[in-house]
Design a protein around this motif. Sequence first.
Motif, PDB file in Angstrom:
ATOM      1  N   LEU A 109       0.838  -1.197   0.000  1.00 55.66           N
ATOM      2  CA  LEU A 109       0.000   0.000   0.000  1.00 55.66           C
ATOM      3  C   LEU A 109       0.870   1.242   0.000  1.00 55.66           C
ATOM      4  N   SER A 110       0.422   2.228  -0.737  1.00 65.82           N
ATOM      5  CA  SER A 110       1.074   3.534  -0.742  1.00 65.82           C
ATOM      6  C   SER A 110       0.231   4.456   0.127  1.00 65.82           C
ATOM      7  N   LEU A 111       0.843   4.958   1.204  1.00 69.98           N
ATOM      8  CA  LEU A 111       0.126   5.831   2.126  1.00 69.98           C
ATOM      9  C   LEU A 111       0.679   7.242   2.044  1.00 69.98           C
ATOM     10  N   THR A 112      -0.219   8.198   2.004  1.00 69.64           N
ATOM     11  CA  THR A 112       0.202   9.591   2.042  1.00 69.64           C
ATOM     12  C   THR A 112       0.377  10.008   3.498  1.00 69.64           C
ATOM     13  N   SER A 113       1.030  11.120   3.722  1.00 67.06           N
ATOM     14  CA  SER A 113       1.298  11.548   5.100  1.00 67.06           C
ATOM     15  C   SER A 113       0.013  11.777   5.894  1.00 67.06           C
ATOM     16  N   ASP A 114      -1.071  12.199   5.220  1.00 64.55           N
ATOM     17  CA  ASP A 114      -2.298  12.407   5.987  1.00 64.55           C
ATOM     18  C   ASP A 114      -3.057  11.114   6.266  1.00 64.55           C
ATOM     19  N   GLN A 115      -2.614   9.995   5.713  1.00 64.27           N
ATOM     20  CA  GLN A 115      -3.207   8.697   6.040  1.00 64.27           C
ATOM     21  C   GLN A 115      -2.457   8.017   7.179  1.00 64.27           C
ATOM     22  N   ILE A 116      -1.333   8.608   7.581  1.00 65.03           N
ATOM     23  CA  ILE A 116      -0.533   8.035   8.658  1.00 65.03           C
ATOM     24  C   ILE A 116      -0.764   8.860   9.912  1.00 65.03           C
ATOM     25  N   ARG A 117      -1.270   8.199  10.929  1.00 64.78           N
ATOM     26  CA  ARG A 117      -1.559   8.867  12.197  1.00 64.78           C
ATOM     27  C   ARG A 117      -0.464   8.539  13.195  1.00 64.78           C
ATOM     28  N   PRO A 118      -0.239   9.420  14.163  1.00 64.33           N
ATOM     29  CA  PRO A 118       0.771   9.119  15.183  1.00 64.33           C
ATOM     30  C   PRO A 118       0.408   7.855  15.951  1.00 64.33           C
ATOM     31  N   ALA A 119       1.426   7.166  16.439  1.00 66.55           N
ATOM     32  CA  ALA A 119       1.185   5.972  17.238  1.00 66.55           C
ATOM     33  C   ALA A 119       0.501   6.376  18.537  1.00 66.55           C
ATOM     34  N   PRO A 120      -0.430   5.579  19.012  1.00 66.02           N
ATOM     35  CA  PRO A 120      -1.070   5.897  20.286  1.00 66.02           C
ATOM     36  C   PRO A 120      -0.060   5.756  21.423  1.00 66.02           C
ATOM     37  N   GLU A 121      -0.398   6.314  22.558  1.00 69.50           N
ATOM     38  CA  GLU A 121       0.500   6.237  23.716  1.00 69.50           C
ATOM     39  C   GLU A 121       0.589   4.820  24.269  1.00 69.50           C
ATOM     40  N   PHE A 122      -0.348   3.991  23.889  1.00 68.62           N
ATOM     41  CA  PHE A 122      -0.322   2.605  24.361  1.00 68.62           C
ATOM     42  C   PHE A 122      -0.523   1.701  23.160  1.00 68.62           C
ATOM     43  N   ALA A 123       0.034   0.532  23.247  1.00 69.99           N
ATOM     44  CA  ALA A 123      -0.213  -0.480  22.225  1.00 69.99           C
ATOM     45  C   ALA A 123      -0.279  -1.819  22.944  1.00 69.99           C
ATOM     46  N   VAL A 124      -1.236  -2.613  22.587  1.00 65.80           N
ATOM     47  CA  VAL A 124      -1.423  -3.879  23.272  1.00 65.80           C
ATOM     48  C   VAL A 124      -0.343  -4.874  22.851  1.00 65.80           C
ATOM     49  N   THR A 125      -0.061  -4.933  21.563  1.00 58.55           N
ATOM     50  CA  THR A 125       0.805  -5.983  21.048  1.00 58.55           C
ATOM     51  C   THR A 125       2.285  -5.715  21.282  1.00 58.55           C
ATOM     52  N   LEU A 126       2.729  -4.504  21.068  1.00 60.43           N
ATOM     53  CA  LEU A 126       4.147  -4.211  21.200  1.00 60.43           C
ATOM     54  C   LEU A 126       4.348  -2.790  21.665  1.00 60.43           C
ATOM     55  N   SER A 127       5.540  -2.540  22.145  1.00 62.19           N
ATOM     56  CA  SER A 127       5.869  -1.228  22.689  1.00 62.19           C
ATOM     57  C   SER A 127       5.760  -0.161  21.602  1.00 62.19           C
ATOM     58  N   THR A 128       5.273   1.025  21.987  1.00 62.66           N
ATOM     59  CA  THR A 128       5.086   2.089  21.002  1.00 62.66           C
ATOM     60  C   THR A 128       6.410   2.599  20.438  1.00 62.66           C
ATOM     61  N   GLU A 129       7.526   2.309  21.088  1.00 65.48           N
ATOM     62  CA  GLU A 129       8.805   2.766  20.533  1.00 65.48           C
ATOM     63  C   GLU A 129       9.114   2.100  19.195  1.00 65.48           C
TER      64      GLU A 129
END
Length: 167
Positions: A109-129
Amino acid sequence: MAETNNVTNLDGEASGQEFLVFTLGDEEYGIDILKVQEIRGYDQVTRIANTPPFIKGVTNLRGVIVPIVDLRIKFAKSDVVYNENTVVIVLTLGQRVVGIVVDGVSDVLSLTSDQIRPAPEFAVTLSTEYLTGLGAVGERMLILVNIEKLLNSEEMALLDNAAARVA
C-alpha cells in the motif's frame, strides 16, 4: 483488464510511502517496502542452541547465512502454526540480511502523510517505541512498524552471533 501490480495508490495520490502489509493473527502490519529484499515460503531452518525462542535459526540464502526471527513468537502470539500461508520476508537492514516469519503477506500500500496517524500512547501488542504510526486505509488500520528498532541492537548482536556460529 487485469491489474499488473499489487500497489494500491489511494485517493489518486501520485506519491506516498509504500508499505508491505503482512498479517500476524488478526492484525495487519506495515513495514517500509524499501527494506524488503524478497518474500519466500517458510522452509526448515538450522536451529542454533542457546538463542531466544523467537530466533528460529538460520538459513542459507544463495550463500548468505540469514538469521530467521519469528515475529509471531516475538509478539507473544498464541497458537503459532506453520502452514502454506506462512512466509519469510527477507529484509536488508543496513549491512544485515534478516528474515522475519509472518502469517502471510497481503499487499503493498502507498500511504500519504495524511493517512498516517501518530502511534497511540499505548499499544497492546508491542511497545510504542517500535511503531512509526497507524495507517488508515478505508476501514483498515495498519500498524506501521519500524523494523530496525524492533530488531534492536541487542537482538541484532544475538542474530550476528547465531549466524557466525553457523558460518
